[in-house]
Design an enzyme around this catalytic site. Structure first.
Site, PDB file in Angstrom:
ATOM      1  N   GLY A   1     -12.593  -0.738   2.814  1.00  0.00           N
ATOM      2  CA  GLY A   1     -12.797  -1.973   2.564  1.00  0.00           C
ATOM      3  C   GLY A   1     -11.518  -3.022   1.881  1.00  0.00           C
ATOM      4  N   ASP A   2     -11.693  -4.272   1.852  1.00  0.00           N
ATOM      5  CA  ASP A   2     -11.194  -5.077   1.188  1.00  0.00           C
ATOM      6  C   ASP A   2     -11.775  -6.554   1.103  1.00  0.00           C
ATOM      7  OD1 ASP A   2      -7.943  -5.308   0.001  1.00  0.00           O
ATOM      8  OD2 ASP A   2      -8.594  -7.280   0.867  1.00  0.00           O
TER       9      ASP A   2
ATOM     10  N   GLN B   1       0.778  -1.197  -0.013  1.00  0.00           N
ATOM     11  CA  GLN B   1       0.027   0.128  -0.153  1.00  0.00           C
ATOM     12  C   GLN B   1       0.783   1.310  -0.092  1.00  0.00           C
ATOM     13  OE1 GLN B   1      -3.350  -1.062   0.193  1.00  0.00           O
ATOM     14  NE2 GLN B   1      -3.941   0.947  -0.700  1.00  0.00           N
TER      15      GLN B   1
ATOM     16  N   LYS C   1       1.712   2.008  -3.689  1.00  0.00           N
ATOM     17  CA  LYS C   1       0.400   2.088  -4.517  1.00  0.00           C
ATOM     18  C   LYS C   1      -0.112   3.423  -4.143  1.00  0.00           C
ATOM     19  CE  LYS C   1      -2.766  -1.025  -3.963  1.00  0.00           C
ATOM     20  NZ  LYS C   1      -3.877  -1.813  -3.374  1.00  0.00           N
TER      21      LYS C   1
ATOM     22  N   LYS D   1      -2.824  -1.050   6.594  1.00  0.00           N
ATOM     23  CA  LYS D   1      -3.691  -2.045   6.302  1.00  0.00           C
ATOM     24  C   LYS D   1      -4.302  -2.877   7.362  1.00  0.00           C
ATOM     25  CE  LYS D   1      -5.472  -4.234   2.784  1.00  0.00           C
ATOM     26  NZ  LYS D   1      -5.683  -3.727   1.218  1.00  0.00           N
TER      27      LYS D   1
HETATM   28  P1  NDP Z   1     -14.341  -9.192  -2.268  1.00  0.00           P
HETATM   29  O1  NDP Z   1     -14.574  -9.823  -0.932  1.00  0.00           O
HETATM   30  O2  NDP Z   1     -15.541  -8.314  -2.520  1.00  0.00           O
HETATM   31  O3  NDP Z   1     -14.241 -10.429  -3.315  1.00  0.00           O
HETATM   32  C1  NDP Z   1     -13.173 -11.285  -3.189  1.00  0.00           C
HETATM   33  C2  NDP Z   1     -13.620 -12.387  -4.320  1.00  0.00           C
HETATM   34  O4  NDP Z   1     -12.450 -13.403  -4.383  1.00  0.00           O
HETATM   35  C3  NDP Z   1     -14.757 -13.241  -4.191  1.00  0.00           C
HETATM   36  O5  NDP Z   1     -15.246 -13.639  -5.388  1.00  0.00           O
HETATM   37  C4  NDP Z   1     -13.995 -14.346  -3.418  1.00  0.00           C
HETATM   38  O6  NDP Z   1     -14.610 -15.527  -3.359  1.00  0.00           O
HETATM   39  C5  NDP Z   1     -12.792 -14.661  -4.049  1.00  0.00           C
HETATM   40  N1  NDP Z   1     -11.774 -14.899  -2.932  1.00  0.00           N
HETATM   41  C6  NDP Z   1     -11.284 -14.441  -1.915  1.00  0.00           C
HETATM   42  N2  NDP Z   1     -10.368 -15.114  -1.420  1.00  0.00           N
HETATM   43  C7  NDP Z   1     -10.272 -16.142  -2.241  1.00  0.00           C
HETATM   44  C8  NDP Z   1      -9.620 -17.363  -1.820  1.00  0.00           C
HETATM   45  N3  NDP Z   1      -8.538 -17.399  -0.900  1.00  0.00           N
HETATM   46  N4  NDP Z   1      -9.575 -18.333  -2.881  1.00  0.00           N
HETATM   47  C9  NDP Z   1     -10.317 -18.093  -4.052  1.00  0.00           C
HETATM   48  N5  NDP Z   1     -11.156 -17.075  -4.313  1.00  0.00           N
HETATM   49  C10 NDP Z   1     -11.006 -16.208  -3.153  1.00  0.00           C
HETATM   50  O7  NDP Z   1     -13.142  -8.299  -2.283  1.00  0.00           O
HETATM   51  P2  NDP Z   1     -12.522  -7.473  -3.306  1.00  0.00           P
HETATM   52  O8  NDP Z   1     -13.143  -7.559  -4.638  1.00  0.00           O
HETATM   53  O9  NDP Z   1     -12.710  -5.972  -2.729  1.00  0.00           O
HETATM   54  O10 NDP Z   1     -10.985  -7.712  -3.410  1.00  0.00           O
HETATM   55  C11 NDP Z   1     -10.569  -8.611  -4.231  1.00  0.00           C
HETATM   56  C12 NDP Z   1      -8.785  -8.407  -4.439  1.00  0.00           C
HETATM   57  O11 NDP Z   1      -8.542  -6.940  -4.804  1.00  0.00           O
HETATM   58  C13 NDP Z   1      -8.183  -8.449  -3.175  1.00  0.00           C
HETATM   59  O12 NDP Z   1      -6.826  -8.893  -3.512  1.00  0.00           O
HETATM   60  C14 NDP Z   1      -8.013  -7.107  -2.763  1.00  0.00           C
HETATM   61  O13 NDP Z   1      -6.961  -6.842  -1.816  1.00  0.00           O
HETATM   62  C15 NDP Z   1      -7.866  -6.176  -3.937  1.00  0.00           C
HETATM   63  N6  NDP Z   1      -8.208  -4.897  -3.952  1.00  0.00           N
HETATM   64  C16 NDP Z   1      -9.281  -4.329  -3.497  1.00  0.00           C
HETATM   65  C17 NDP Z   1      -9.477  -3.275  -3.335  1.00  0.00           C
HETATM   66  C18 NDP Z   1     -11.005  -2.643  -2.974  1.00  0.00           C
HETATM   67  O14 NDP Z   1     -11.164  -1.518  -3.353  1.00  0.00           O
HETATM   68  N7  NDP Z   1     -11.836  -3.373  -2.761  1.00  0.00           N
HETATM   69  C19 NDP Z   1      -8.694  -2.190  -3.867  1.00  0.00           C
HETATM   70  C20 NDP Z   1      -7.383  -2.794  -4.659  1.00  0.00           C
HETATM   71  C21 NDP Z   1      -7.321  -3.950  -4.374  1.00  0.00           C
HETATM   72  P3  NDP Z   1     -15.967 -15.841  -2.504  1.00  0.00           P
HETATM   73  O15 NDP Z   1     -17.107 -14.944  -3.061  1.00  0.00           O
HETATM   74  O16 NDP Z   1     -16.279 -17.161  -2.352  1.00  0.00           O
HETATM   75  O17 NDP Z   1     -15.748 -15.273  -1.207  1.00  0.00           O
HETATM   76  O1  2IT Z   2      -5.782  -2.693  -1.407  1.00  0.00           O
HETATM   77  C1  2IT Z   2      -6.480  -1.563  -1.662  1.00  0.00           C
HETATM   78  O2  2IT Z   2      -6.001  -0.514  -2.188  1.00  0.00           O
HETATM   79  C2  2IT Z   2      -7.576  -1.385  -1.007  1.00  0.00           C
HETATM   80  N1  2IT Z   2      -8.419  -2.283  -0.435  1.00  0.00           N
HETATM   81  C3  2IT Z   2      -8.429  -0.059  -0.782  1.00  0.00           C
HETATM   82  C4  2IT Z   2      -7.840   0.761   0.202  1.00  0.00           C
HETATM   83  C5  2IT Z   2      -8.648   2.156   0.405  1.00  0.00           C
HETATM   84  O3  2IT Z   2      -8.191   2.739   1.386  1.00  0.00           O
HETATM   85  O4  2IT Z   2      -9.590   2.422  -0.306  1.00  0.00           O
END
Ligand code: NDP
Ligand code: 2IT
Length: 444
Positions: free
Chosen positions: A165-166, A111, A114, A126
């Site tokens: 969120g994450d 982070q 980024k 985080k």
């Molecule tokens: P969500 O919880 O909304 O979705 C995660 C998705 O990935 C779900 O479909 C989940 O499946 C699947 N998943 C999670 N863990 C596993 C695992 N161990 N094995 C297989 N599938 C898995 O999270 P986000 O979409 O917010 O985050 C997804 C990725 O993006 C993460 O790496 C996060 O750190 C990154 N990220 C998120 C940001 C954000 O703004 N939200 C910003 C930048 C990066 P299931 O539905 O079964 O749980």
């Molecule tokens: O991995 C990421 O950059 C996030 N989960 C979003 C972090 C944020 O503060 O919006």
């Protein structure tokens, strides 16, 4: 031994049994060699890299809560305040049973760079918990979120540390945590981002990570003589990032044929129906089997498999280390042109190297998924001025930020003799700003 190798060994020794943290540090330090080697004595004397790789503060706490049967449950809570050289700590909270200190440290470390790349004044942090939201009632989620915030509140604030969120933390969880923070502090401030639109959230924050990923991918392809329109895209994940990546890819004229969750994956020959996917995942919080049941053109498969589908562009949007060497080989054999990471560190180091050696355009998550945190920073700005911007205003700023990030990492790679190595470009560009700020602020 070079300073880079010394510091990598130091990190491994000081942080035993944290393989994801070691991996994140290795990737960054390896690509910084050209910069570090040129300033080795100065950086070593200031212990710049040791300081960069050691969190400023690590908060570990107990989170007790009562489930619907009246049973007390206990989870571990974490907040890693990694680096505040360029702004207040900023980064998401992850609720997933796999969460441990090493996972949160890898995420907090990434982070830092980024957030620097966004060009906005935000430091790196985080947090999260090993709490598993799956199958929990709304009341249980609220009980957990309130207990989590009852400890976390004393460590955060709009000018100190601003979580978001994450994985496992979306609008519902942010709402419950925000309510508890406000109640304890008696202060209405922008302490969390990703808030609901009725209480200080920003338009386009929900879409921002996925949309931003596509704005960057579009620019990458354009600048390399190609075009996102008409491309076949495979996406992993079916959460916040994946859904809005799919939506924007389709708006830009691409065909997205896969998505996945933690139990299986979908191949949809007609292209993913994003409204149906939202209904299944955002509204019903159900499995992808429900998507397949509702759609004739969709096949559901158990386990992993999206990388076996022939595509031009691959967008891993689920979780760390989900794209491995064998997957990279399959993608290359199928003629993939570009891989851009929506998730954090979804591609292993070996898979990344294989893709790069085979001339696949590869952009790591620190650059490619920075649109989420960038829009969080825009939410902070709106909260500070107590105004709301329109969707179009926020979206236009997001797009400009992603285009700028692409050009900054491309320029940095060229300047240091590694044209086309966007991983090195991102790490170098992100690092230089933070290093300069740390140097200016003395030994702290
Ligand atoms: P969500 O919880 O909304 O979705 C995660 C998705 O990935 C779900 O479909 C989940 O499946 C699947 N998943 C999670 N863990 C596993 C695992 N161990 N094995 C297989 N599938 C898995 O999270 P986000 O979409 O917010 O985050 C997804 C990725 O993006 C993460 O790496 C996060 O750190 C990154 N990220 C998120 C940001 C954000 O703004 N939200 C910003 C930048 C990066 P299931 O539905 O079964 O749980
Ligand atoms: O991995 C990421 O950059 C996030 N989960 C979003 C972090 C944020 O503060 O919006």
């Amino acid at each position: 031994m070079s300073y880079v190798d010394e510091v990598y060994n130091y990190v491994v020794e000081k942080n035993p049994a944290q393989p994801e943290f070691h991996q994140a540090v290795k990737e960054v330090l390896d690509s910084l060699r050209v910069v570090i080697d040129a300033n080795e004595e100065e950086y070593r004397k200031d212990a710049l890299l040791e300081r960069l790789c050691t969190p400023e503060r690590q908060i570990l706490f107990r989170v007790p809560w009562v489930d619907d049967k009246g049973q007390v449950q206990v989870n571990n809570g974490f907040r890693i305040q990694f680096n505040s050289a360029i702004g207040p700590y900023k980064g998401g909270l992850r609720f997933h049973p796999s969460v441990n200190l090493g996972i949160i440290k890898f995420l907090g470390f990434e982070q830092i760079f980024k957030n620097s790349l966004t060009g906005l004044p935000i430091g790196g942090g985080k947090g999260g918990s090993d709490f598993d939201p799956k199958g929990k009632s709304d009341r249980e989620i609220m009980a957990f979120c309130q207990s989590f915030m009852t400890e976390l509140f004393r460590h955060i604030g709009a000018d100190t540390d601003v979580p978001a969120g994450d994985i496992g933390v979306g609008g519902r969880e942010i709402g419950y945590m925000y309510g508890q923070y406000k109640r304890i502090r008696d202060t209405y401030e922008g302490v969390l981002t990703g808030k609901g639109l009725t209480y200080g959230g920003s338009l386009a924050r929900t879409q921002a990570t996925g949309y931003g990923l596509l704005y960057l991918t579009e620019e990458l392809l354009k600048c390399n003589g190609s075009d996102i329109s008409g491309k076949t895209v495979v996406v992993s994940g079916a959460g916040n990032v994946a859904i809005y990546a799919i939506e924007k890819a389709q708006q830009l004229g691409a065909k997205v044929v896969t998505c996945s969750d933690s139990t299986g994956w979908i191949y949809d020959s007609e292209g993913i129906d994003v409204e149906l996917l939202k209904e299944v995942k955002e509204v019903k919080r159900a499995r992808l089997t429900e998507y397949a049941a509702a759609r004739k053109s969709a096949e559901y498969h158990e386990g992993r498999g999206v990388w076996s589908i022939k595509c031009d562009v691959a967008l891993p949007c689920a979780t760390q280390n989900e794209l491995q060497l064998e997957d990279a080989k399959q993608l290359v054999a199928n003629g993939v042109q570009a891989v851009c990471e929506g998730a954090n560190m979804p591609t292993t180091i070996e898979a990344t190297e294989y893709l790069q050696q085979n001339k696949v355009m590869f952009v790591g998550g620190k650059a490619a998924n920075a649109g989420g945190v960038a829009t969080s920073a825009l939410e902070m700005s709106q909260n500070s001025e107590r105004l709301h911007w329109t969707f179009e205003e926020v979206d236009a700023k997001l797009k400009q930020i992603m285009v700028n990030i692409y050009h900054n990492i491309d320029d940095a790679a060229k300047k240091y003799g590694m044209e086309g190595n966007y991983v090195a470009g991102a790490n170098i560009a992100g690092f230089l700003k933070v290093a300069e700020a740390m140097k200016a602020q003395g030994i702290v």
